[in-house]
Scaffold this active site. Structure first.
Site, PDB file in Angstrom:
ATOM      1  N   HIS A  63       0.779  -1.250  -0.154  1.00 54.50           N
ATOM      2  CA  HIS A  63       0.103  -0.193   0.145  1.00 54.50           C
ATOM      3  C   HIS A  63       0.944   1.243  -0.090  1.00 54.50           C
ATOM      4  O   HIS A  63       1.941   1.452   0.679  1.00 54.50           O
ATOM      5  CB  HIS A  63      -1.005  -0.078   1.248  1.00 54.50           C
ATOM      6  CG  HIS A  63      -1.710  -1.152   1.541  1.00 54.50           C
ATOM      7  ND1 HIS A  63      -2.212  -1.472   2.720  1.00 54.50           N
ATOM      8  CD2 HIS A  63      -2.413  -1.814   0.569  1.00 54.50           C
ATOM      9  CE1 HIS A  63      -2.940  -2.550   2.439  1.00 54.50           C
ATOM     10  NE2 HIS A  63      -3.016  -2.885   1.392  1.00 54.50           N
ATOM     11  N   LYS A  73       6.093   6.476   7.537  1.00 57.28           N
ATOM     12  CA  LYS A  73       5.618   5.798   8.659  1.00 57.28           C
ATOM     13  C   LYS A  73       6.635   5.369   9.538  1.00 57.28           C
ATOM     14  O   LYS A  73       7.729   5.240   9.160  1.00 57.28           O
ATOM     15  CB  LYS A  73       4.940   4.329   8.091  1.00 57.28           C
ATOM     16  CG  LYS A  73       3.801   4.960   7.024  1.00 57.28           C
ATOM     17  CD  LYS A  73       3.334   3.432   6.213  1.00 57.28           C
ATOM     18  CE  LYS A  73       2.105   4.157   5.093  1.00 57.28           C
ATOM     19  NZ  LYS A  73       1.750   3.049   4.376  1.00 57.28           N
ATOM     20  N   TYR A 133       1.982   1.936  14.053  1.00 55.74           N
ATOM     21  CA  TYR A 133       2.632   2.787  13.161  1.00 55.74           C
ATOM     22  C   TYR A 133       2.040   4.246  13.496  1.00 55.74           C
ATOM     23  O   TYR A 133       0.702   4.585  13.453  1.00 55.74           O
ATOM     24  CB  TYR A 133       2.782   2.460  11.959  1.00 55.74           C
ATOM     25  CG  TYR A 133       1.462   2.048  11.067  1.00 55.74           C
ATOM     26  CD1 TYR A 133       0.693   0.917  11.186  1.00 55.74           C
ATOM     27  CD2 TYR A 133       0.819   3.007   9.994  1.00 55.74           C
ATOM     28  CE1 TYR A 133      -0.194   0.594  10.546  1.00 55.74           C
ATOM     29  CE2 TYR A 133      -0.185   2.673   9.140  1.00 55.74           C
ATOM     30  CZ  TYR A 133      -0.830   1.404   9.742  1.00 55.74           C
ATOM     31  OH  TYR A 133      -1.951   1.127   8.888  1.00 55.74           O
ATOM     32  N   ASP A 171      -6.843  -6.433  -1.224  1.00 53.35           N
ATOM     33  CA  ASP A 171      -5.336  -6.583  -1.675  1.00 53.35           C
ATOM     34  C   ASP A 171      -5.481  -7.950  -2.740  1.00 53.35           C
ATOM     35  O   ASP A 171      -4.559  -7.863  -3.344  1.00 53.35           O
ATOM     36  CB  ASP A 171      -4.706  -6.972  -0.512  1.00 53.35           C
ATOM     37  CG  ASP A 171      -4.357  -5.781   0.317  1.00 53.35           C
ATOM     38  OD1 ASP A 171      -4.445  -4.693  -0.338  1.00 53.35           O
ATOM     39  OD2 ASP A 171      -3.809  -5.846   1.458  1.00 53.35           O
TER      40      ASP A 171
HETATM   41  C1  LIG Z   1      -5.228   2.621   6.754  1.00 47.66           C
HETATM   42  C2  LIG Z   1      -6.486   3.308   7.216  1.00 47.66           C
HETATM   43  C3  LIG Z   1      -7.651   2.383   7.355  1.00 47.66           C
HETATM   44  N1  LIG Z   1      -9.120   2.730   7.772  1.00 47.66           N
HETATM   45  C4  LIG Z   1     -10.002   1.936   7.619  1.00 47.66           C
HETATM   46  C5  LIG Z   1     -10.475   1.626   6.177  1.00 47.66           C
HETATM   47  C6  LIG Z   1     -11.204   0.363   6.151  1.00 47.66           C
HETATM   48  O1  LIG Z   1     -12.385   0.347   6.658  1.00 47.66           O
HETATM   49  C7  LIG Z   1     -10.205  -0.502   7.275  1.00 47.66           C
HETATM   50  C8  LIG Z   1      -9.161  -1.493   6.903  1.00 47.66           C
HETATM   51  O2  LIG Z   1      -8.311  -0.578   5.859  1.00 47.66           O
HETATM   52  P1  LIG Z   1      -7.411  -1.452   4.921  1.00 47.66           P
HETATM   53  O3  LIG Z   1      -6.673  -0.714   4.277  1.00 47.66           O
HETATM   54  O4  LIG Z   1      -7.816  -2.595   4.637  1.00 47.66           O
HETATM   55  O5  LIG Z   1      -6.241  -1.979   6.190  1.00 47.66           O
HETATM   56  P2  LIG Z   1      -4.645  -2.364   6.121  1.00 47.66           P
HETATM   57  O6  LIG Z   1      -4.163  -2.693   7.310  1.00 47.66           O
HETATM   58  O7  LIG Z   1      -4.977  -3.537   4.887  1.00 47.66           O
HETATM   59  O8  LIG Z   1      -3.935  -1.035   5.532  1.00 47.66           O
HETATM   60  C9  LIG Z   1      -2.764  -0.648   5.869  1.00 47.66           C
HETATM   61  O9  LIG Z   1      -1.766  -1.626   5.513  1.00 47.66           O
HETATM   62  C10 LIG Z   1      -0.377  -1.268   5.772  1.00 47.66           C
HETATM   63  C11 LIG Z   1       0.403  -2.305   5.010  1.00 47.66           C
HETATM   64  C12 LIG Z   1      -0.269   0.036   5.530  1.00 47.66           C
HETATM   65  O10 LIG Z   1       1.387   0.301   5.896  1.00 47.66           O
HETATM   66  C13 LIG Z   1      -1.242   0.907   5.831  1.00 47.66           C
HETATM   67  O11 LIG Z   1      -0.889   2.462   5.265  1.00 47.66           O
HETATM   68  C14 LIG Z   1      -2.411   0.697   5.496  1.00 47.66           C
HETATM   69  O12 LIG Z   1      -2.676   0.869   4.220  1.00 47.66           O
HETATM   70  O13 LIG Z   1      -9.743   0.680   8.173  1.00 47.66           O
HETATM   71  C15 LIG Z   1      -9.041   3.848   8.232  1.00 47.66           C
HETATM   72  O14 LIG Z   1      -9.997   4.578   8.922  1.00 47.66           O
HETATM   73  N2  LIG Z   1      -7.850   4.680   8.704  1.00 47.66           N
HETATM   74  C16 LIG Z   1      -6.666   4.351   8.277  1.00 47.66           C
HETATM   75  O15 LIG Z   1      -5.572   5.043   8.231  1.00 47.66           O
END
Ligand SMILES: Cc1cn([C@H]2C[C@H](O)[C@@H](COP(=O)(O)OP(=O)(O)O[C@H]3O[C@@H](C)[C@H](O)[C@@H](O)[C@H]3O)O2)c(=O)[nH]c1=O
Ligand SMILES: Cc1cn([C@H]2C[C@H](O)[C@@H](COP(=O)(O)OP(=O)(O)O[C@H]3O[C@@H](C)[C@H](O)[C@@H](O)[C@H]3O)O2)c(=O)[nH]c1=O
Lengths: 184, 184
Positions: A63, A73, A133, A171
């Protein structure tokens, strides 16, 4: 109270705070504005995030947030262990398209500083990974982008069979790096 | 993305961020400068702390930093559960000398906002408690003070026999509240 090491990728650093152990467990200053700034890590972190991955084999990534929404980060693991993978996708960077993997765990107390313009993901190596993070720019769903962890062009060596990885639907549907690069 | 509740003690708040659960586990913004400020929680947090208490029955406290070194604390638990106890020791406060206990756990995702001028401590209710807090003033060993968790005057109801509590040497030697009050 902390040590900072440079890595092969430009601007990426590994930070290890001092840990005070005693009969109760330990105490650690995981972040100190003045100590980090003094050590050259000078960002205005505005948001703290936590994800729990319940099982080993969860793969989140790769991401990043595009353009002005880019995020620095500062990453660490509170329980369990991960293989953390970052890819330099800063056009014009001497390490463009290079990736590195880092083991971050509760027991090594390591923090990884990931600059703006890197793609980021991780694979959990244990159950119950609490992954934390700090970021210096707010979450912005519209600027949220990425590419598939399976993308072959970069030769990322994930220690898992792809069909065994536990991922989000988002993903599972990410483009390859080549497709991503066209629109970046 | 968060709810804020007032409590019996003046200025003490319980914050519960939104948790996004899915097949992998969950994601949570544990802190957001703009969201917290919008919700009236407006502090300049400069340091993040973590302690691990390995066993149930660890009792840390009651601590605070005197005078200009006073700290607002934003507290949460990443693994396990604690009974968190705070005492209002702000002279002139309508709730002076009053104490309250709050269960904070990984599963309730609660955060406790402890204002400057409160003494603070906690008892772990489970093994392996990862306890995190943000503070708006740096650690200052010289201004570090406190009083014994055993102090009888306040009637704090700790759910443990005192001789079973696992404490630091420093905490075993803290003064009573009455002694502490003379020098505060
Ligand atoms: C990343 C994030 C997600 N969300 C919400 C959106 C979704 O409903 C839920 C899950 O989001 P996802 O993008 O699927 O989570 P994720 O855990 O897959 O995403 C994270 O992956 C890490 C590898 C990256 O470093 C991060 O920057 C972020 O992209 O949380 C927020 O409210 N704030 C945030 O900052
Ligand atoms: C609190 C703290 C301790 N230290 C060091 C000093 C000691 O060598 C070691 C352990 O310190 P102790 O005071 O024994 O940790 P402790 O966990 O007993 O102290 C904490 O208890 C909580 C209930 C309070 O809310 C905190 O404000 C703090 O007082 O860590 C720091 O470097 N920075 C800090 O901010």
């Amino acid at each position: 109270q902390l040590t900072v090491k440079n890595t092969k990728l430009q601007d990426v650093k590994i930070i290890t705070p001092k840990v005070f152990g005693d009969n109760r467990g330990f105490f650690e200053e995981t972040y100190s504005d003045c100590d980090f700034k003094e050590a050259g890590i000078d960002f205005n972190f505005v948001q703290d995030n936590q994800s729990l991955s319940s099982r080993a084999g969860v793969l989140r990534g790769l991401h990043f947030q595009r353009g002005k929404a880019a995020q620095t980060k500062l990453i660490r693991v509170v329980t369990g262990a991960v293989l953390d993978v970052i890819v330099d996708v800063r056009k014009g960077s001497p390490t463009y398209k290079q990736w590195e993997g880092y083991i971050l765990s509760a027991s090594n107390h390591r923090q990884l500083l990931v600059p703006r313009g890197f793609a980021h993901g991780f694979l959990t190596l244990t159950d119950n990974v609490n992954f934390l993070y700090k970021v210096d720019n707010y979450y912005n769903a519209e600027a949220d982008g990425g590419f598939s962890f399976k993308t072959p062009e970069l030769g990322i060596d994930w220690p898992i069979e792809f069909d065994k990885a536990i991922t989000s639907e988002k993903d599972a549907a990410q483009p390859t790096f080549t497709e991503f690069e066209k629109n970046n």
